[in-house]
Design an enzyme around this catalytic site. Structure first.
Site, PDB file in Angstrom:
ATOM      1  N   SER A 197      99.983 106.850  -7.134  1.00 44.19           N
ATOM      2  CA  SER A 197     100.845 105.917  -6.404  1.00 44.19           C
ATOM      3  C   SER A 197     102.199 106.524  -6.079  1.00 44.19           C
ATOM      4  CB  SER A 197     100.975 104.620  -7.214  1.00 44.19           C
ATOM      5  OG  SER A 197     101.630 103.621  -6.492  1.00 44.19           O
ATOM      6  N   ASP A 200     100.224 101.271  -0.982  1.00 46.90           N
ATOM      7  CA  ASP A 200     100.093  99.857  -1.360  1.00 46.90           C
ATOM      8  C   ASP A 200     101.432  99.166  -1.532  1.00 46.90           C
ATOM      9  OD1 ASP A 200     100.858 101.031  -3.758  1.00 46.90           O
ATOM     10  OD2 ASP A 200      99.194 100.202  -4.937  1.00 46.90           O
ATOM     11  N   ASP A 238     104.850 103.929   0.018  1.00 46.69           N
ATOM     12  CA  ASP A 238     104.776 104.840  -1.119  1.00 46.69           C
ATOM     13  C   ASP A 238     103.579 105.767  -0.959  1.00 46.69           C
ATOM     14  OD1 ASP A 238     102.702 103.085  -1.692  1.00 46.69           O
ATOM     15  OD2 ASP A 238     103.087 103.064  -3.844  1.00 46.69           O
ATOM     16  N   ASP A 278     100.559 106.090  -2.028  1.00 49.95           N
ATOM     17  CA  ASP A 278      99.192 105.639  -1.759  1.00 49.95           C
ATOM     18  C   ASP A 278      99.132 104.431  -0.839  1.00 49.95           C
ATOM     19  OD1 ASP A 278     100.085 103.742  -3.633  1.00 49.95           O
ATOM     20  OD2 ASP A 278      98.077 103.470  -4.468  1.00 49.95           O
TER      21      ASP A 278
END
Length: 447
Positions: free
Chosen positions: A101, A244, A240, A242
């Site tokens: 992430s 999400d 960010d 990833d």
């Protein structure tokens, strides 16, 4: 039951340390394949962000899943919510995300989606953990899983993102800067916005395996703020690694956090008659959000910190909207998990419909000042300290001083020997003083 390997969102850590190594990930793929396949085979998707270790873990997962008799579909670099979407629409048994992430490149992790695009239930994660403690085996050669790449994964997800706003809507005339954090959205977010008619400048769109989240993205919004001011853009979108999470930047270069985004979307849904039930935040959601929603007649409930708990509450109540200040915004009327691109599009759509700037849209909510003080412990048990008479008395006294216009929150860190002391109120100076007063008591009790 206490988890041995899984945290609140999969298995995560520093590459080469603990469980984040090729041997463990190989066996994790095998264990997940045995549990999620249910002995019937089928296919499981694998996607990843742009960090260099993703190649290694992708290969390890593929081998483990194949050994368990599961077919594998490789998505390549793909945002976490894109993997959730494709898991559902390709009718896979599960989707696996290789990502840490918003963390820097030395970290990585493995997280899972069930076949419907939701996060795995606790019982399934515990079943995978139980399988991990058994000796690894391999199906017969004739039963081994096959692997192939999904060539149109990127295009499928781009079309899905566009489908979350009205089909005839265009963002022509809106000037956007999008920061992709050198992560999984680098080849998706700019195209989504351009295809919807916006004038787009992309930054953080040159991943090299090592620069994910490095000085860019939602955790480092300074570059985005500077670009918005320099280019005279209408809005900045900070994702960010990833994809999400999302934070926004208004036309003056001021940051718009997850609480404000959540407020704008909730008000938009209410105006359009599409808001179901209450809005869900966390213990860290700003009191200003709760009061602003209340003024609109919208209920608000809090969960523990973490989008997992927000999703659980939304699903249990049949509600649609929740989020965190960090930018995890969940629109369950559009998708099954937090999605930075989709959330940003909902705000851009509201700008289009109302003709208002982002700065004007955020004005209905006034954030309360918050002060967070981390108190490091030396061997003491956080729960014992938080329950101590002196600490409870200090908290009660501060709560009495704040009244209805403030909050106090003490919570232990999940990763470090810390107690986090948060005080929220109308006056910044008072908030700082009160937070440090409680922190001093915590230090004295824990000494």
């Amino acid at each position: 039951m206490k988890r041995k390997y899984f945290g609140t969102d999969g298995v995560r850590g520093t590459v080469g340390e603990g469980h984040i190594n090729p041997e463990f990930v190989l066996k994790l793929g095998w264990a997940a394949g045995r549990v999620l396949g249910g002995g019937e085979g089928g296919k499981i998707l694998i996607g990843k962000d742009t960090r260099i270790s993703g190649y290694m873990f992708e290969a390890a997962l593929e081998a483990g899943l194949s050994a368990a008799g599961m077919d594998v579909r490789m998505l390549g670099p793909m945002p976490t919510p894109g993997i959730a979407y494709l898991t559902r629409t390709l009718h896979a048994k599960a989707g696996i995300v290789i990502s840490a992430s918003h963390n820097p490149h030395p970290d990585n992790g493995i997280k899972f989606f069930a076949g419907d695009g939701s996060k795995l239930p606790d019982a399934v994660e515990l079943a995978i953990e139980a399988e991990l403690d058994r000796p690894m085996s391999c199906v017969s050669s004739a039963q081994l899983g096959k692997a192939k790449r999904v060539e149109d994964a990127r295009g499928r997800y781009i079309e899905f993102c566009k489908s979350t706003i009205p089909s005839r809507m265009t963002f022509a005339g809106i000037k956007v800067v999008v920061d992709c954090a050198n992560g999984a959205t680098y080849h998706i977010a700019p195209d989504v916005l351009e295809e919807l008619g916006a004038t787009v400048t992309a930054i953080g769109d040159q991943p090299d395996g090592l620069n994910i989240n490095e000085g860019v993205g939602s955790t480092h919004p300074e570059a985005l703020q500077a670009s918005v001011r320099e280019l005279g853009a209408d809005v900045g979108i900070g994702l960010d690694g990833d994809g999400d999470r999302v934070l926004l930047v208004d036309e003056d270069g001021e940051l718009v956090d997850g609480d404000e985004i959540l407020y704008i979307i909730a008000r938009s849904r209410l105006a359009g008659g599409g808001l179901t039930g209450a809005v869900v935040g966390t213990l860290m959601s700003n009191l200003g959000l709760e009061q602003a929603l209340g003024a609109l007649g919208i209920g608000f409930e809090r969960t523990q910190v973490g989008d997992r708990y927000i999703l659980e509450r939304l699903a249990a109540q049949g509600w649609d909207l929740g989020g965190e200040p960090s930018g995890h915004i969940i629109c369950r009327d559009r998708t099954t998990t937090g999605d930075g691109i989709v959330s940003a599009l909902q705000v851009l759509a509201e700008m289009h419909v109302t003709g208002k700037t982002l700065k004007q849209l955020r004005q209905g909510m006034t954030k309360f000042p918050q002060q967070l003080v981390n108190v490091r412990l030396s061997g003491a048990v956080p729960g014992d300290i938080m329950a101590a008479d002196g600490v409870c008395a200090a908290v009660a006294q501060v709560e009495a001083e704040l009244g209805a216009n403030g909050r106090v929150l003490l919570r232990p860190s999940g990763t470090e020997p810390l107690i986090r002391v948060m005080v929220e109120g109308r006056e910044s100076g008072q908030v700082d003083q009160l937070a440090n007063r409680i922190a001093d008591v915590v230090r004295q009790v824990s000494a």
